[in-house]
Design a protein around this motif. Structure first.
Motif, PDB file in Angstrom:
ATOM      1  N   VAL A   1      28.417  45.107  41.186  1.00 49.71           N
ATOM      2  CA  VAL A   1      29.197  46.181  42.228  1.00 49.71           C
ATOM      3  C   VAL A   1      30.147  47.067  41.608  1.00 49.71           C
ATOM      4  O   VAL A   1      31.565  46.676  41.667  1.00 49.71           O
TER       5      VAL A   1
ATOM      6  N   GLY B   1      32.176  31.819  49.025  1.00 45.01           N
ATOM      7  CA  GLY B   1      32.000  32.714  50.172  1.00 45.01           C
ATOM      8  C   GLY B   1      31.288  33.203  50.197  1.00 45.01           C
ATOM      9  O   GLY B   1      29.970  33.264  51.931  1.00 45.01           O
TER      10      GLY B   1
ATOM     11  N   TYR C   1      32.276  23.569  39.135  1.00 37.98           N
ATOM     12  CA  TYR C   1      33.238  22.664  39.546  1.00 37.98           C
ATOM     13  C   TYR C   1      33.389  20.942  39.996  1.00 37.98           C
ATOM     14  O   TYR C   1      32.236  20.375  39.183  1.00 37.98           O
ATOM     15  N   GLY C   2      34.155  20.222  39.930  1.00 37.38           N
ATOM     16  CA  GLY C   2      33.921  19.067  40.109  1.00 37.38           C
ATOM     17  C   GLY C   2      33.378  18.461  41.598  1.00 37.38           C
ATOM     18  O   GLY C   2      33.310  17.476  41.403  1.00 37.38           O
ATOM     19  N   GLY C   3      33.027  19.405  42.720  1.00 36.27           N
ATOM     20  CA  GLY C   3      32.770  18.943  43.383  1.00 36.27           C
ATOM     21  C   GLY C   3      33.415  17.840  44.965  1.00 36.27           C
ATOM     22  O   GLY C   3      33.198  17.401  45.856  1.00 36.27           O
ATOM     23  N   SER C   4      34.651  18.468  44.507  1.00 36.87           N
ATOM     24  CA  SER C   4      35.694  17.570  45.641  1.00 36.87           C
ATOM     25  C   SER C   4      35.692  18.504  46.496  1.00 36.87           C
ATOM     26  O   SER C   4      36.530  20.221  46.648  1.00 36.87           O
TER      27      SER C   4
ATOM     28  N   ASP D   1      36.074  35.477  50.364  1.00 31.66           N
ATOM     29  CA  ASP D   1      35.897  34.217  49.736  1.00 31.66           C
ATOM     30  C   ASP D   1      37.347  33.496  49.440  1.00 31.66           C
ATOM     31  O   ASP D   1      37.800  33.563  50.711  1.00 31.66           O
ATOM     32  N   ALA D   2      37.719  33.125  48.625  1.00 34.83           N
ATOM     33  CA  ALA D   2      39.293  32.262  48.605  1.00 34.83           C
ATOM     34  C   ALA D   2      40.023  33.509  49.113  1.00 34.83           C
ATOM     35  O   ALA D   2      41.455  33.346  49.240  1.00 34.83           O
TER      36      ALA D   2
ATOM     37  N   CYS E   1      31.982  29.966  40.893  1.00 37.69           N
ATOM     38  CA  CYS E   1      32.788  29.019  40.114  1.00 37.69           C
ATOM     39  C   CYS E   1      32.630  27.861  40.612  1.00 37.69           C
ATOM     40  O   CYS E   1      32.506  26.425  39.423  1.00 37.69           O
TER      41      CYS E   1
ATOM     42  N   ASN F   1      42.159  21.312  46.828  1.00 39.84           N
ATOM     43  CA  ASN F   1      41.273  22.664  46.745  1.00 39.84           C
ATOM     44  C   ASN F   1      40.149  23.157  47.179  1.00 39.84           C
ATOM     45  O   ASN F   1      40.019  22.565  48.929  1.00 39.84           O
ATOM     46  N   PRO F   2      40.417  24.490  47.153  1.00 40.36           N
ATOM     47  CA  PRO F   2      40.176  24.814  48.127  1.00 40.36           C
ATOM     48  C   PRO F   2      38.634  25.530  48.680  1.00 40.36           C
ATOM     49  O   PRO F   2      38.144  25.917  49.635  1.00 40.36           O
ATOM     50  N   ALA F   3      37.520  24.728  48.179  1.00 42.26           N
ATOM     51  CA  ALA F   3      35.895  25.082  48.507  1.00 42.26           C
ATOM     52  C   ALA F   3      35.628  24.542  50.002  1.00 42.26           C
ATOM     53  O   ALA F   3      35.189  26.477  50.947  1.00 42.26           O
TER      54      ALA F   3
ATOM     55  N   GLU G   1      24.723  39.830  43.140  1.00 46.09           N
ATOM     56  CA  GLU G   1      25.118  38.948  41.416  1.00 46.09           C
ATOM     57  C   GLU G   1      25.274  39.845  40.432  1.00 46.09           C
ATOM     58  O   GLU G   1      24.478  40.531  40.056  1.00 46.09           O
ATOM     59  N   ARG G   2      26.328  39.934  39.955  1.00 51.33           N
ATOM     60  CA  ARG G   2      26.846  39.870  38.448  1.00 51.33           C
ATOM     61  C   ARG G   2      25.893  39.469  37.759  1.00 51.33           C
ATOM     62  O   ARG G   2      25.839  40.108  36.676  1.00 51.33           O
TER      63      ARG G   2
ATOM     64  N   TYR H   1      30.260  33.499  35.691  1.00 52.95           N
ATOM     65  CA  TYR H   1      29.894  35.185  36.673  1.00 52.95           C
ATOM     66  C   TYR H   1      28.738  34.912  36.521  1.00 52.95           C
ATOM     67  O   TYR H   1      27.752  34.935  35.780  1.00 52.95           O
ATOM     68  N   ASN H   2      27.704  34.258  37.424  1.00 51.90           N
ATOM     69  CA  ASN H   2      26.639  33.797  37.802  1.00 51.90           C
ATOM     70  C   ASN H   2      26.358  33.133  38.926  1.00 51.90           C
ATOM     71  O   ASN H   2      27.115  33.404  40.097  1.00 51.90           O
TER      72      ASN H   2
HETATM   73  C1  LIG Z   1      36.254  24.666  36.322  1.00 51.60           C
HETATM   74  C2  LIG Z   1      36.198  24.191  37.928  1.00 51.60           C
HETATM   75  C3  LIG Z   1      36.572  23.363  39.048  1.00 51.60           C
HETATM   76  C4  LIG Z   1      36.869  23.225  39.929  1.00 51.60           C
HETATM   77  N1  LIG Z   1      36.877  22.290  41.175  1.00 51.60           N
HETATM   78  C5  LIG Z   1      37.112  22.463  42.179  1.00 51.60           C
HETATM   79  C6  LIG Z   1      36.845  21.443  43.238  1.00 51.60           C
HETATM   80  O1  LIG Z   1      35.930  19.930  42.620  1.00 51.60           O
HETATM   81  N2  LIG Z   1      36.633  22.015  44.372  1.00 51.60           N
HETATM   82  C7  LIG Z   1      37.088  22.883  44.802  1.00 51.60           C
HETATM   83  O2  LIG Z   1      37.157  22.493  46.678  1.00 51.60           O
HETATM   84  N3  LIG Z   1      37.081  23.331  44.103  1.00 51.60           N
HETATM   85  C8  LIG Z   1      37.579  23.503  43.254  1.00 51.60           C
HETATM   86  N4  LIG Z   1      37.248  24.745  42.222  1.00 51.60           N
HETATM   87  C9  LIG Z   1      37.281  26.281  42.864  1.00 51.60           C
HETATM   88  C10 LIG Z   1      36.466  26.598  43.634  1.00 51.60           C
HETATM   89  O3  LIG Z   1      34.986  26.690  42.614  1.00 51.60           O
HETATM   90  C11 LIG Z   1      36.606  27.710  44.011  1.00 51.60           C
HETATM   91  O4  LIG Z   1      38.077  28.214  45.024  1.00 51.60           O
HETATM   92  C12 LIG Z   1      36.007  28.557  44.802  1.00 51.60           C
HETATM   93  O5  LIG Z   1      34.087  28.140  44.239  1.00 51.60           O
HETATM   94  C13 LIG Z   1      35.792  30.033  44.526  1.00 51.60           C
HETATM   95  O6  LIG Z   1      35.008  30.614  45.420  1.00 51.60           O
HETATM   96  P1  LIG Z   1      34.852  32.096  46.050  1.00 51.60           P
HETATM   97  O7  LIG Z   1      33.519  32.401  46.333  1.00 51.60           O
HETATM   98  O8  LIG Z   1      35.505  32.675  46.353  1.00 51.60           O
HETATM   99  O9  LIG Z   1      34.585  33.012  44.536  1.00 51.60           O
HETATM  100  P2  LIG Z   1      33.251  32.530  43.373  1.00 51.60           P
HETATM  101  O10 LIG Z   1      33.209  31.481  42.999  1.00 51.60           O
HETATM  102  O11 LIG Z   1      34.444  33.011  42.304  1.00 51.60           O
HETATM  103  O12 LIG Z   1      32.246  33.231  43.465  1.00 51.60           O
HETATM  104  C14 LIG Z   1      32.653  35.187  43.824  1.00 51.60           C
HETATM  105  C15 LIG Z   1      30.877  35.322  42.654  1.00 51.60           C
HETATM  106  O13 LIG Z   1      30.476  36.819  42.788  1.00 51.60           O
HETATM  107  C16 LIG Z   1      30.414  36.998  41.622  1.00 51.60           C
HETATM  108  N5  LIG Z   1      31.201  38.627  41.337  1.00 51.60           N
HETATM  109  C17 LIG Z   1      32.489  38.689  41.154  1.00 51.60           C
HETATM  110  N6  LIG Z   1      32.235  40.100  40.607  1.00 51.60           N
HETATM  111  C18 LIG Z   1      31.316  40.789  41.313  1.00 51.60           C
HETATM  112  C19 LIG Z   1      31.260  42.571  41.041  1.00 51.60           C
HETATM  113  N7  LIG Z   1      31.918  43.212  41.376  1.00 51.60           N
HETATM  114  N8  LIG Z   1      29.459  42.485  41.781  1.00 51.60           N
HETATM  115  C20 LIG Z   1      29.060  41.751  41.514  1.00 51.60           C
HETATM  116  N9  LIG Z   1      29.681  40.371  41.734  1.00 51.60           N
HETATM  117  C21 LIG Z   1      30.485  40.414  41.880  1.00 51.60           C
HETATM  118  C22 LIG Z   1      31.022  36.695  40.591  1.00 51.60           C
HETATM  119  O14 LIG Z   1      30.093  36.087  39.821  1.00 51.60           O
HETATM  120  C23 LIG Z   1      30.637  34.717  41.629  1.00 51.60           C
HETATM  121  O15 LIG Z   1      29.136  34.850  41.546  1.00 51.60           O
HETATM  122  C24 LIG Z   1      37.164  24.715  41.049  1.00 51.60           C
HETATM  123  C25 LIG Z   1      36.696  26.174  39.649  1.00 51.60           C
HETATM  124  C26 LIG Z   1      36.694  25.462  38.600  1.00 51.60           C
HETATM  125  C27 LIG Z   1      36.787  27.478  37.751  1.00 51.60           C
END
Ligand SMILES: Cc1cc2nc3c(=O)[nH]c(=O)nc-3n(C[C@H](O)[C@H](O)[C@H](O)COP(=O)(O)OP(=O)(O)OC[C@H]3O[C@@H](n4cnc5c(N)ncnc54)[C@H](O)[C@@H]3O)c2cc1C
Ligand code: SF4
Length: 508
Positions: free
Chosen positions: A229, A15, A86-89, A468-469, A82, A479-481, A34-35, A77-78
């Protein structure tokens, strides 16, 4: 570091990373907070012991379940969030997922935008992640205006043989769309440690490699890592976010920008908005409607292992999708969902998840298994909530709509048996499953029933976006990404137009 940033983006997952890249490529200065830290490229990236047993890269956080019991969530948290693991789908939601869909247990609501609104952004999202795909054999695939940027990943012989047998038994499989840098000039070596692991070669397209690194390369983006944050601070009239309060190196700092984007992931964005409650927003920021934290969804998920006497020598296994029963199976008129192959399971991965299983037994099973995962849609229920309890995140969740999921698992089990895998082990991934978390800050047109508008801008605070999600009003069953990236591009283009009077050079 440059001091005057136009936009603060909180979180560097798909996101936040998408917004940062899109804005920066169109002249906007962005500060990403980024935390976590960068994931180092090191031998441990591909070590089952480090990743699955020691959980070296998993966040050290403690959440509560509905009963108040503590657990360590499977969250990361990096930089890149996530998607580093992830699996890259990278798969599109189906066209009908954007409309109202009837399920046996209730309704999957319509989105405020249609598939046609999203389609050009899906094309761009696929291009950013160089998705390899081919919709042949997928009866539920939505229409597309552009082909996939790269050809499908071919299946290795045993996987292809299984697909052929399934087709003979009436179930058509298709290529699973995948975001990896594979091809004549690509860096990917098609290894067995992709799904669930970070890529030691940087060859997986994730939010770091596909979004944050290119964003930094524009020279208009700075990132502060290890920067947590704590709170959003509203102005006196409550209409704007005036500042962002962070904890860094043990000190509290206050940062400001004209626009603030919350992209912490569905659960942590909720936590931040609720933590920021104040006199002008007593239920939490952007929560006048009371929906923030409600309608949590994460898919009903089950892993399946088909076992045979034959050794499965497949290395890169994650190449097949099964969407034959996505919207029903002829006899059952409600949607069942989607299944896809998992990355090749290894013995250590099994014993990490099933503690009493001896490693040797796990290794033998893994050498003989074909591994799948099935996803079915869970329905938004306002009582399925993320709340804060004594400052900790609590997931008060009751699973729903399990019947179609069980039916899908039975269908896949039967197909695997017919394909030569007489024993099929199933493991529901239901307890504390947060990998596909979504829905907690839903978008919509009505400020009484949604927190953000169709471009992810807060209904209440004009310079606040949540991207984000969490925006999804329904979870679909894939999968949502990719959908998060597409919507983030849409929202960023809107921001460029409305907040910066710029038409995106890349506008879809
Ligand atoms: C093991 C695994 C496999 C997956 N495989 C797939 C796949 O193959 N295909 C797919 O589509 N989806 C997959 N997913 C799901 C996908 O990874 C997530 O839907 C997507 O990454 C969510 O993105 P996001 O930006 O919403 O949140 P996140 O990826 O969680 O990113 C949020 C970021 O915000 C940071 N953060 C949080 N709180 C704070 C704060 N207070 N202050 C500062 N920084 C903060 C976190 O450290 C993180 O870096 C998988 C997930 C996992 C865990
Ligand atoms: S399969 Fe390719 S992208 Fe995935 S971890 Fe291995 S080398 Fe990296």
């Amino acid at each position: 570091m440059q001091k005057n940033h136009d936009v603060i983006v909180i979180g560097s997952g798909v996101g936040g990373g998408t917004v940062a890249r899109r804005l920066a490529e169109n002249g906007v200065n962005v500060l990403v907070l980024e935390r976590g830290d960068w994931v180092p490229r090191e031998a441990d990236n591909w070590s089952v012991a480090s990743v699955f047993h020691e959980k070296k890269y998993t966040a050290h956080d403690t959440w509560l379940d509905g009963q108040g019991n503590e657990f360590r969530p499977n969250i990361y948290y990096n930089v890149g969030g996530c998607t580093k693991f992830y699996g890259g789908s990278m798969i599109r939601f189906r066209e009908k997922d954007f409309g109202l869909l009837e399920h046996e247990e209730g309704i999957s609501p319509a989105w405020p935008i249609s598939y046609a609104d999203m389609e050009p952004y899906y094309c761009e999202a696929e291009s950013l992640f160089d998705v390899h795909g081919d919709d042949n054999g997928d009866p539920s695939a939505p229409w597309r205006s552009k082909p996939y940027p790269s050809p499908k990943l071919t299946s290795e012989p045993l996987v292809q043989r299984m697909a052929d047998t399934m087709r003979r038994h009436g179930a058509s499989t298709s290529a699973l769309p995948e975001a990896i840098d594979y091809g004549p000039k690509g860096q990917c070596i098609r290894c067995k440690t992709c799904d669930g692991f970070p890529c030691k070669l940087g060859a997986k397209y994730d939010a770091e490699t596909a979004l944050i690194q290119p964003a930094l390369a524009t020279g208009r983006v700075n990132i502060l890592t290890n920067c947590y944050v704590q709170r959003l601070v509203l102005g006196a009239d409550g209409k704007r976010v005036e500042a962002v309060e962070v904890m860094r190196d043990g000190h509290v700092e206050v940062l400001r920008a004209g626009v603030v984007v919350v992209s912490c992931g569905a659960i942590n964005s909720t936590a931040l908005l609720l933590r920021s409650a104040c006199d002008t927003a007593p239920k939490g920021v952007a929560n006048g409607s009371g929906v923030v934290g409600r309608n949590y969804m994460a898919h009903n998920q089950t892993a399946l292992m088909g076992l045979s006497f034959e050794t499965n020598d497949t290395v890169f296994q994650k190449t097949l999708a099964l969407n034959q029963f996505y919207f029903g199976d002829g006899e059952y008129r409600f949607p069942l969902g989607h299944a896809q192959m998992l990355g090749k399971l290894q013995g250590g991965m099994l014993s990490a998840n099933v503690p009493f299983l001896p490693k040797a037994v796990g290794s033998t099973m893994a050498r003989h298994s074909m591994d799948w995962i099935a996803f079915s849609e869970d329905l938004p229920d306002p009582e399925n909530r993320i709340v804060l309890r004594d400052g900790k995140v609590q997931l008060a969740i009751k699973r729903n709509n399990l019947k179609p999921h069980h039916r899908l698992v039975e269908k896949l089990t039967s197909l695997l048996k017919k394909a030569g895998y007489p024993i099929v082990l199933v493991k529901p991934l239901i307890r504390h499953s947060t990998s596909h978390q979504c829905g907690t800050v839903k978008f919509g047109v009505d400020p009484a029933t949604s927190a953000i508008n169709a471009h992810c801008r807060s209904h209440q605070h004009e310079n606040l976006f949540v991207i984000d999600a969490s925006f999804m009003p329904s979870s679909a069953a894939v999968n949502p990404a990719l959908t998060i990236v597409a919507q983030a591009l849409r929202a960023a283009d809107h921001m460029l137009k409305e907040d910066f009077r710029t038409i995106s050079q890349h506008a879809a």
